[in-house]
Enzyme design. Structure first.
Site, short mmCIF file in Angstrom:
data_model
loop_
_atom_site.label_atom_id
_atom_site.label_comp_id
_atom_site.label_asym_id
_atom_site.label_seq_id
_atom_site.Cartn_x
_atom_site.Cartn_y
_atom_site.Cartn_z
N PRO A 97 -4.72 10.64 1.21
CA PRO A 97 -4.07 9.67 2.09
C PRO A 97 -3.11 8.80 1.27
O PRO A 97 -3.48 8.35 0.18
CB PRO A 97 -5.24 8.84 2.65
CG PRO A 97 -6.45 9.21 1.88
CD PRO A 97 -6.16 10.45 1.10
N GLY A 101 -4.84 3.88 -2.98
CA GLY A 101 -5.54 3.71 -4.25
C GLY A 101 -6.14 5.00 -4.77
O GLY A 101 -6.99 4.97 -5.65
N SER A 105 0.83 8.59 -5.36
CA SER A 105 2.21 8.60 -5.86
C SER A 105 2.29 9.37 -7.17
O SER A 105 3.22 10.18 -7.37
CB SER A 105 2.76 7.18 -6.02
OG SER A 105 1.94 6.43 -6.88
N ALA A 106 1.32 9.17 -8.07
CA ALA A 106 1.35 9.92 -9.33
C ALA A 106 1.09 11.40 -9.06
O ALA A 106 1.71 12.28 -9.69
CB ALA A 106 0.29 9.37 -10.30
N ASP A 148 -3.46 6.44 -13.65
CA ASP A 148 -3.39 7.45 -12.57
C ASP A 148 -2.86 8.77 -13.13
O ASP A 148 -3.44 9.83 -12.93
CB ASP A 148 -2.45 6.98 -11.45
CG ASP A 148 -3.05 5.86 -10.63
OD1 ASP A 148 -4.08 5.31 -11.06
OD2 ASP A 148 -2.50 5.53 -9.57
O1 PMV Z 1 -3.48 1.86 -6.29
P1 PMV Z 1 -3.42 2.89 -7.36
O2 PMV Z 1 -4.16 4.14 -7.06
O3 PMV Z 1 -2.02 3.22 -7.76
O4 PMV Z 1 -4.14 2.27 -8.67
C1 PMV Z 1 -3.56 1.16 -9.31
C2 PMV Z 1 -4.41 0.72 -10.47
C3 PMV Z 1 -3.95 -0.60 -11.09
O5 PMV Z 1 -4.84 -0.88 -12.17
C4 PMV Z 1 -4.02 -1.74 -10.11
C5 PMV Z 1 -2.51 -0.52 -11.62
C6 PMV Z 1 -2.36 0.38 -12.83
O6 PMV Z 1 -1.26 0.86 -13.04
O7 PMV Z 1 -3.34 0.59 -13.58
#
Ligand code: PMV
Length: 314
Positions: A97, A101, A105-106, A148
């Site tokens: 999804p 989180g 995107s990665a 990520d």
């Molecule tokens: O929301 P996501 O899955 O892109 O995770 C971000 C994680 C953070 O620690 C908030 C940012 C990072 O780049 O580590």
């Protein structure tokens, strides 16, 4: 024109503990989440490059701002191969999804770079993958820690410290992880920016919370190494309270965390950037995990996954 199709895939990820603090040099623990995946398909097609993905379908050159990370690396990669940006189309299929989180995107960047290098018959190293994914993540997030990308490329649990060599952390914990999607888009960029602001305006408070989060991650590592699900759960709940204080939780995340704990979870917290997206909860048995997952679904979660940490991470 020769018919050619290449594909690239990438999995999702879950941060167990340490999000946000990892941006400031503290450790984080994250695991691959192969239940969710991205697949990019590139096919030869005469004309300007077309893009077909969750957020947009049309000419690559007219793609919206939110896809700037992806479109930037596509253009730069093709340019670097000394090829023209034409005569192929890109389709991205996803069971991750978006903006929850889970590293979508990665994962989109990694899957697309893999498909693109293959399409142009270019050898791809992990360094190239890291470089391109991080360029895209920088555009998407502003200040990514790189966690990520590291998990998605390595597909192994990691004890991750920004800028340090990756330490694989394969583990076997007799517990079940429930991942629940709030259905609300997470706001990683805004959450990361708000933590940065706090570090500027009230460094004492910000640094204190970040340090405490780092301490909890170190404790979590010890709990996992000693197969102590109860301790790990307690640590996760403490981390959630700190993330809430940091300003990166929201109402639905707090609600689902309470529901999980009130219904027998060993602990629960948000995962990833926060302010929406997903939460995780730890359960001692599969039966408890199923029951907690049902309660979460009754209280607003849009989807749940159950992950056996005793076998799935080996
Ligand atoms: O929301 P996501 O899955 O892109 O995770 C971000 C994680 C953070 O620690 C908030 C940012 C990072 O780049 O580590």
């Amino acid at each position: 024109m020769e018919n050619k199709i290449t594909t690239g895939t990438a999995i999702g990820k879950i941060i167990l503990i340490g999000e946000h603090a990892v941006v400031y040099g503290q450790p984080a623990l994250a695991i691959p989440f192969p239940e969710t995946r991205i697949k990019t398909i590139i096919s030869r097609k005469r004309g300007p490059v077309m893009l077909d993905c969750f957020f947009y379908k049309g000419l690559l050159l007219n793609a919206p701002e939110r896809l700037l990370g992806l479109t930037t690396i596509i253009k730069e990669i093709v340019n670097g191969f000394d090829k023209e940006l034409k005569d192929f189309s890109i389709r991205i299929e996803s069971s991750i999804p978006p903006e929850r989180g889970m590293g979508s995107s990665a994962a989109v960047a990694v899957a697309t770079v893999r498909a693109l290098y293959d399409f142009f018959d270019q050898p791809l190293t992990d360094q190239d993958l890291f470089k391109w994914s991080n360029i895209s993540e920088k555009i998407v997030h502003g200040n990514p820690s790189g966690i990520d990308t590291a998990i998605i490329i390595g597909e192994t649990p990691l004890y991750y410290i920004k800028g340090k060599p990756f330490v694989p952390f394969p583990f076997k914990l007799d517990a079940f992880l429930i991942v629940a999607d709030t259905g609300e888009l997470g706001q990683t960029q805004a959450a990361v920016a708000s933590v940065e602001k706090l570090m500027d305006t009230d460094p004492e408070k910000g640094e204190d919370i970040i340090k405490q989060l780092g301490f909890l991650t170190k404790n979590a590592k010890v709990s996992i190494e000693s197969n102590d699900g109860e301790k790990l759960g307690e640590t996760m709940s403490k981390a959630h309270s700190l993330l809430d204080k940091l300003g990166v939780s929201n109402e639905i995340l707090n609600l689902l965390v309470s529901v999980a704990v009130e219904n027998g979870a060993l602990g629960a917290k948000l995962t990833g950037g926060g302010r929406g997206g997903c939460m995780i909860a730890l359960a001692a048995t599969q039966q408890e995990a199923i029951s907690i997952s049902n309660k979460l679904l009754c209280n607003g979660a849009k989807n749940t996954w159950i992950y056996n940490m005793g076998v799935d991470l080996l």
